[in-house]
Design a protein around this motif. Structure first.
Motif, PDB file in Angstrom:
ATOM      1  N   ALA A 196       0.821  -1.225   0.000  1.00 18.73           N
ATOM      2  CA  ALA A 196       0.000   0.000   0.000  1.00 18.73           C
ATOM      3  C   ALA A 196       0.851   1.270   0.000  1.00 18.73           C
ATOM      4  O   ALA A 196       0.310   2.374  -0.082  1.00 18.73           O
ATOM      5  N   ARG A 197       2.144   1.122   0.082  1.00 16.09           N
ATOM      6  CA  ARG A 197       2.999   2.316   0.114  1.00 16.09           C
ATOM      7  C   ARG A 197       2.860   3.097  -1.195  1.00 16.09           C
ATOM      8  O   ARG A 197       2.902   2.524  -2.282  1.00 16.09           O
ATOM      9  N   ILE A 265       1.454 -13.845   7.579  1.00  8.79           N
ATOM     10  CA  ILE A 265       1.137 -13.167   6.324  1.00  8.79           C
ATOM     11  C   ILE A 265      -0.299 -12.648   6.393  1.00  8.79           C
ATOM     12  O   ILE A 265      -1.199 -13.355   6.847  1.00  8.79           O
ATOM     13  N   GLN A 266      -0.466 -11.411   5.962  1.00  6.26           N
ATOM     14  CA  GLN A 266      -1.795 -10.796   5.951  1.00  6.26           C
ATOM     15  C   GLN A 266      -2.302 -10.638   4.529  1.00  6.26           C
ATOM     16  O   GLN A 266      -1.523 -10.554   3.588  1.00  6.26           O
ATOM     17  N   ARG A 267      -3.621 -10.559   4.433  1.00  5.07           N
ATOM     18  CA  ARG A 267      -4.259 -10.283   3.142  1.00  5.07           C
ATOM     19  C   ARG A 267      -5.062  -8.999   3.263  1.00  5.07           C
ATOM     20  O   ARG A 267      -5.825  -8.827   4.201  1.00  5.07           O
ATOM     21  N   ILE A 268      -4.847  -8.100   2.332  1.00  8.12           N
ATOM     22  CA  ILE A 268      -5.682  -6.902   2.228  1.00  8.12           C
ATOM     23  C   ILE A 268      -6.212  -6.828   0.796  1.00  8.12           C
ATOM     24  O   ILE A 268      -5.696  -7.510  -0.101  1.00  8.12           O
ATOM     25  N   VAL A 269      -7.221  -6.007   0.579  1.00  5.53           N
ATOM     26  CA  VAL A 269      -7.770  -5.818  -0.762  1.00  5.53           C
ATOM     27  C   VAL A 269      -7.416  -4.417  -1.232  1.00  5.53           C
ATOM     28  O   VAL A 269      -7.683  -3.435  -0.547  1.00  5.53           O
ATOM     29  N   GLN A 270      -6.777  -4.343  -2.383  1.00  7.81           N
ATOM     30  CA  GLN A 270      -6.436  -3.060  -2.999  1.00  7.81           C
ATOM     31  C   GLN A 270      -7.007  -3.055  -4.402  1.00  7.81           C
ATOM     32  O   GLN A 270      -6.712  -3.966  -5.193  1.00  7.81           O
TER      33      GLN A 270
END
Length: 283
Positions: A196-197, A265-270
């Motif tokens: 997300a950076r 480990i994480q999961r995000i939605v972009q």
DNA sequence: ATGGGGGCCTGCCGGC
DNA sequence: TGCCGGCAGGCCCCCA
């Protein structure tokens, strides 16, 4: 569900049965995939000789002696099945027609190439070979990630001032052509950069560091595909699907593989896409 | 210009 | 066992 390495592997598998061969018959079983097929596609393929196969980004390009090039995109679920050819002492029998077999090419050497695509996000088109760069799907593509024009100064300049998350930027085919969701996740993990950076909040040195990592990740995947290709062809003639070990992709909730890192480990939605990353190792 | 979200399709998997 | 929601690695298009 192919990214660049899978497409490269499929192309490599098709080359020995297609190159130099005449297409003696083409069955086109529906009018379209993602977009309508070009007019009279079957007729324009029939009787042509395949001069060679190339890859540009995730597109396979088959140059024909008619002056046209067949463009093939596998979309998300496209598969190429080769049958009727000889591998060593083994002869692949032709399979029974299957659901979602949309296009079948019959080669003069007896080989049959079946394009099967359940989700129909794939595509085929015919374009003039000498004007291929003008094609609307090719025109705006960025440099090949394994080619000479993808280098640190280019990437630094291309991302300069862009506020888009680095994940989205690397998925943008105009920036670099051929990366997909999986390999972008893997590259960012190796680079230690949070998906997300914002691109303009990454130092030039770290942007530069992405270039060799992109090459490494793709190169390793292509090597894995090449080594599994023989196995697949001997098994069932299907190309492009091989096991590859990912460090973050699909590993939501699993332990980070960095030595001594305790995080998961994480999961995000972009932008509607899953990103997998380690919150400790990637900043 | 740029970034985010929706949509295209079908199949599969996990939860109830 | 069956149904349902969520999810899928690509890409274009529209909107703010």
């Amino acid at each position: 569900m192919p990214e660049l390495p899978e497409v490269e592997t499929v192309k490599a598998g098709l080359a020995p049965v297609m190159e130099g061969q005449v297409i003696v018959r083409a069955d086109v079983n529906r009018p379209d995939l993602r977009w309508p097929f070009p007019d009279a596609m079957a007729a324009r393929l029939t009787g042509t000789r395949v001069l060679g196969l190339r890859r540009r980004s995730k597109y396979i390009l088959a140059d024909l002696d008619s002056g046209e090039t067949l463009l093939i995109h596998l979309g998300m679920s496209g598969r190429m099945l080769i049958s009727g050819h000889q591998v060593g002492a083994f002869h692949h029998p032709h399979p029974a027609p299957a659901k979602h077999d949309h296009v079948v090419l019959y080669m003069a050497n007896g080989a049959r190439i079946t394009f099967n695509d359940a989700r129909r996000f794939g595509a085929m088109d015919l374009l003039p070979t000498h004007r291929q760069d003008d094609h609307w799907l090719i025109r705006d593509l960025g440099p090949e990630p394994l080619g000479n024009s993808f280098h640190a100064p280019y990437l630094i300049a291309r991302l300069k001032g862009r506020k888009t998350p680095i994940k989205s930027a690397l998925l943008d085919q105009r920036v670099v052509a051929g990366l997909g969701n999986i390999y972008v996740c893997e590259v960012l993990f190796r680079a230690g950069i949070h998906p997300a950076r914002k691109s303009d909040r990454i130092s030039a040195d770290r942007i530069a560091g992405l270039v060799p990592l992109v090459r490494d990740v793709l190169g390793e995947a292509i090597a894995a595909g090449g080594s599994s290709l023989r196995d697949y062809r001997q098994a069932d003639g299907e190309l492009g699907y091989f096991q590859h070990v990912f460090q973050v992709y699909g590993r939501d909730g699993a332990a980070c593989l960095t030595p001594r890192c305790e995080k998961k480990i994480q999961r995000i939605v972009q932008a509607g896409r899953s990103s997998f990353f380690c919150p400790q190792c990637q900043r």
